[in-house]
Design a protein around this motif. Structure first.
Motif, PDB file in Angstrom:
ATOM      1  N   SER A  35       2.212  16.275  -4.831  1.00 31.90           N
ATOM      2  CA  SER A  35       3.151  17.336  -4.470  1.00 31.90           C
ATOM      3  C   SER A  35       3.513  18.173  -5.704  1.00 31.90           C
ATOM      4  O   SER A  35       3.765  19.365  -5.607  1.00 31.90           O
ATOM      5  CB  SER A  35       4.392  16.777  -3.780  1.00 31.90           C
ATOM      6  N   ASP A  36       3.470  17.562  -6.898  1.00 30.84           N
ATOM      7  CA  ASP A  36       3.704  18.346  -8.118  1.00 30.84           C
ATOM      8  C   ASP A  36       2.497  19.209  -8.466  1.00 30.84           C
ATOM      9  O   ASP A  36       2.642  20.318  -8.955  1.00 30.84           O
ATOM     10  CB  ASP A  36       3.943  17.402  -9.322  1.00 30.84           C
ATOM     11  N   TYR A  37       1.306  18.664  -8.242  1.00 33.32           N
ATOM     12  CA  TYR A  37       0.086  19.253  -8.805  1.00 33.32           C
ATOM     13  C   TYR A  37      -0.674  20.128  -7.797  1.00 33.32           C
ATOM     14  O   TYR A  37      -1.221  21.168  -8.159  1.00 33.32           O
ATOM     15  CB  TYR A  37      -0.788  18.108  -9.333  1.00 33.32           C
ATOM     16  N   MET A  60      -6.916   8.332   0.679  1.00 32.20           N
ATOM     17  CA  MET A  60      -7.154   8.894   2.014  1.00 32.20           C
ATOM     18  C   MET A  60      -5.839   9.015   2.790  1.00 32.20           C
ATOM     19  O   MET A  60      -5.667   9.919   3.607  1.00 32.20           O
ATOM     20  CB  MET A  60      -8.148   8.024   2.804  1.00 32.20           C
ATOM     21  N   THR A  61      -4.898   8.099   2.502  1.00 31.99           N
ATOM     22  CA  THR A  61      -3.602   8.147   3.181  1.00 31.99           C
ATOM     23  C   THR A  61      -2.705   9.218   2.561  1.00 31.99           C
ATOM     24  O   THR A  61      -2.083  10.012   3.283  1.00 31.99           O
ATOM     25  CB  THR A  61      -2.904   6.767   3.092  1.00 31.99           C
ATOM     26  N   ALA A  62      -2.661   9.250   1.227  1.00 33.20           N
ATOM     27  CA  ALA A  62      -1.800  10.231   0.544  1.00 33.20           C
ATOM     28  C   ALA A  62      -2.277  11.660   0.805  1.00 33.20           C
ATOM     29  O   ALA A  62      -1.464  12.589   0.812  1.00 33.20           O
ATOM     30  CB  ALA A  62      -1.778   9.949  -0.958  1.00 33.20           C
ATOM     31  N   CYS A  63      -3.581  11.823   1.009  1.00 32.60           N
ATOM     32  CA  CYS A  63      -4.155  13.171   1.192  1.00 32.60           C
ATOM     33  C   CYS A  63      -4.517  13.417   2.652  1.00 32.60           C
ATOM     34  O   CYS A  63      -5.502  14.110   2.947  1.00 32.60           O
ATOM     35  CB  CYS A  63      -5.379  13.356   0.302  1.00 32.60           C
ATOM     36  N   ARG A  64      -3.744  12.868   3.564  1.00 28.12           N
ATOM     37  CA  ARG A  64      -3.974  13.145   4.988  1.00 28.12           C
ATOM     38  C   ARG A  64      -3.963  14.667   5.201  1.00 28.12           C
ATOM     39  O   ARG A  64      -3.098  15.356   4.645  1.00 28.12           O
ATOM     40  CB  ARG A  64      -2.879  12.545   5.871  1.00 28.12           C
ATOM     41  N   LEU A 118       0.833  -1.212   0.000  1.00 29.70           N
ATOM     42  CA  LEU A 118       0.000   0.000   0.000  1.00 29.70           C
ATOM     43  C   LEU A 118       0.868   1.263   0.000  1.00 29.70           C
ATOM     44  O   LEU A 118       0.546   2.246  -0.674  1.00 29.70           O
ATOM     45  CB  LEU A 118      -0.932  -0.003   1.224  1.00 29.70           C
ATOM     46  N   LEU A 119       1.976   1.211   0.728  1.00 32.75           N
ATOM     47  CA  LEU A 119       2.829   2.399   0.813  1.00 32.75           C
ATOM     48  C   LEU A 119       3.415   2.787  -0.541  1.00 32.75           C
ATOM     49  O   LEU A 119       3.698   3.957  -0.785  1.00 32.75           O
ATOM     50  CB  LEU A 119       3.953   2.176   1.826  1.00 32.75           C
ATOM     51  N   THR A 120       3.604   1.796  -1.427  1.00 33.80           N
ATOM     52  CA  THR A 120       4.096   2.098  -2.780  1.00 33.80           C
ATOM     53  C   THR A 120       3.046   2.902  -3.544  1.00 33.80           C
ATOM     54  O   THR A 120       3.356   3.900  -4.207  1.00 33.80           O
ATOM     55  CB  THR A 120       4.402   0.780  -3.532  1.00 33.80           C
ATOM     56  N   VAL A 121       1.788   2.464  -3.450  1.00 34.35           N
ATOM     57  CA  VAL A 121       0.692   3.175  -4.121  1.00 34.35           C
ATOM     58  C   VAL A 121       0.552   4.575  -3.532  1.00 34.35           C
ATOM     59  O   VAL A 121       0.442   5.577  -4.257  1.00 34.35           O
ATOM     60  CB  VAL A 121      -0.639   2.394  -3.978  1.00 34.35           C
ATOM     61  N   VAL A 122       0.588   4.652  -2.205  1.00 30.82           N
ATOM     62  CA  VAL A 122       0.470   5.946  -1.517  1.00 30.82           C
ATOM     63  C   VAL A 122       1.582   6.889  -1.975  1.00 30.82           C
ATOM     64  O   VAL A 122       1.345   8.062  -2.276  1.00 30.82           O
ATOM     65  CB  VAL A 122       0.530   5.750   0.018  1.00 30.82           C
ATOM     66  N   GLY A 123       2.800   6.367  -2.061  1.00 37.19           N
ATOM     67  CA  GLY A 123       3.951   7.185  -2.455  1.00 37.19           C
ATOM     68  C   GLY A 123       3.783   7.777  -3.846  1.00 37.19           C
ATOM     69  O   GLY A 123       4.119   8.942  -4.079  1.00 37.19           O
ATOM     70  N   GLU A 124       3.250   6.966  -4.774  1.00 36.08           N
ATOM     71  CA  GLU A 124       3.045   7.456  -6.146  1.00 36.08           C
ATOM     72  C   GLU A 124       1.993   8.571  -6.167  1.00 36.08           C
ATOM     73  O   GLU A 124       2.143   9.560  -6.888  1.00 36.08           O
ATOM     74  CB  GLU A 124       2.591   6.307  -7.059  1.00 36.08           C
TER      75      GLU A 124
END
Ligand SMILES: [Zn+2]
Length: 224
Positions: free
Chosen positions: A98-100, A125-129, A86-92
C-alpha cells in the motif's frame, strides 16, 4: 517507469531466482524494491546477531549490484515461517504494497520444497488479490535451484515455466550478485553450485532460442 516488488523468502533467493530480470528492469529505468521475509540464517541451530547482520549486508550489496532500492527486511524466523500465522505475513506484505504500489511482483513458485518459499508464494498471492483499485498487473513466480527442483512430490504439478526472460546482457550482474552469497553456494555436483546455476540459465535460454534466460510461472496477468 515501472514499479517492481520482489518478495523473497531469504537473502540469496532474489539472486538465484530473478537477478537477471531485476537488472533488466533497473537498466530500463524501472524502480525495484526487494522485500525479504526472513533473514535466511538460524535454521540449523544457534544464530548470532553478527550472522544476521552479515547476511543482511550481503543482501544490501546484492541489491546495489542489481540497481535496486535498499531492501526491506521483515525478520520472520528462518525455515519456520509455518510457525507464523499466514495472515501476519500477508498483512506485512499488504502494508509494503500500500506504501509502494508495485505493478509487477516477483515471488517464489508454489511448487517448492522449502516451507518459507511456499509460504512466500501463498502470502503474495493473497496480499496481491486482484481487487478493484489494485496496482498489481503481473505476478511472476521464479524457481530456486536446490529447492524448486527438489519438490519431487509437490503435487499434481511441478514448476512449469511459461515466461522466459532473456538475461544474456545481465547474466554477469546475476553472477556478481551470487558472488556476494558465495558462502551459501556449494561445490558441483551440488544443485546449488554456480555451475548448475549457469547450466540452468543456458537451458532456460536454449528452450526459447536465447543464450541465457530466467524462467517464470505466471501468477496472473491483468491487462488494463
Ligand atoms: Zn530461500
Amino acid at each position: 517507469m515501472g514499479k517492481v516488488l520482489v518478495v523473497a523468502a531469504h537473502p540469496d533467493d532474489e539472486a538465484l531466482g530473478c537477478a537477471g530480470a531485476i537488472r533488466r528492469h533497473t537498466n530500463q529505468g524501472d524502480q525495484v524494491k526487494i522485500l525479504f521475509l526472513s533473514t535466511g540464517v538460524g535454521a540449523r541451530g544457534e544464530v548470532s546477531s553478527e550472522q544476521i547482520n552479515a547476511r543482511k549486508g550481503m543482501a544490501l550489496r546484492s541489491a546495489d549490484i542489481l540497481g535496486a532500492d535498499e531492501p526491506i527486511f521483515l525478520d520472520f524466523p528462518d525455515n519456520r515461517m509455518d510457525s507464523v500465522p499466514l495472515l501476519t505475513v500477508v498483512g506485512e506484505i499488504e502494508s509494503v504494497m500500500s506504501d509502494y504500489g508495485a505493478n509487477t511482483v516477483y515471488t517464489h513458485s508454489a511448487f517448492d520444497l522449502n516451507v518459507d518459499h511456499k509460504i512466500a508464494h501463498q502470502a503474495v498471492m493473497t496480499a496481491c488479490r486482484p481487487i478493484p483499485g489494485s496496482t498489481v498487473m503481473t505476478i511472476l513466480c521464479f524457481e530456486i535451484v536446490s529447492s524448486t527442483d527438489w519438490a519431487f512430490n509437490a503435487g499434481p504439478q511441478n514448476f512449469r515455466p511459461v515466461q522466459f526472460v532473456d538475461i544474456t546482457e545481465t547474466i554477469d550482474a546475476k553472477f556478481a550478485a551470487l558472488e556476494v552469497y558465495r558462502s551459501e553456494m556449494r561445490d558441483p555436483p551440488h544443485a546449488r553450485s554456480l555451475d548448475n546455476i549457469r547450466a540452468l540459465a543456458l537451458n532456460r535460454g536454449a528452450t526459447v532460442g536465447f543464450e541465457s534466460a530466467e524462467a517464470f510461472e505466471i501468477g496472473y496477468v491483468r491487462i488494463g
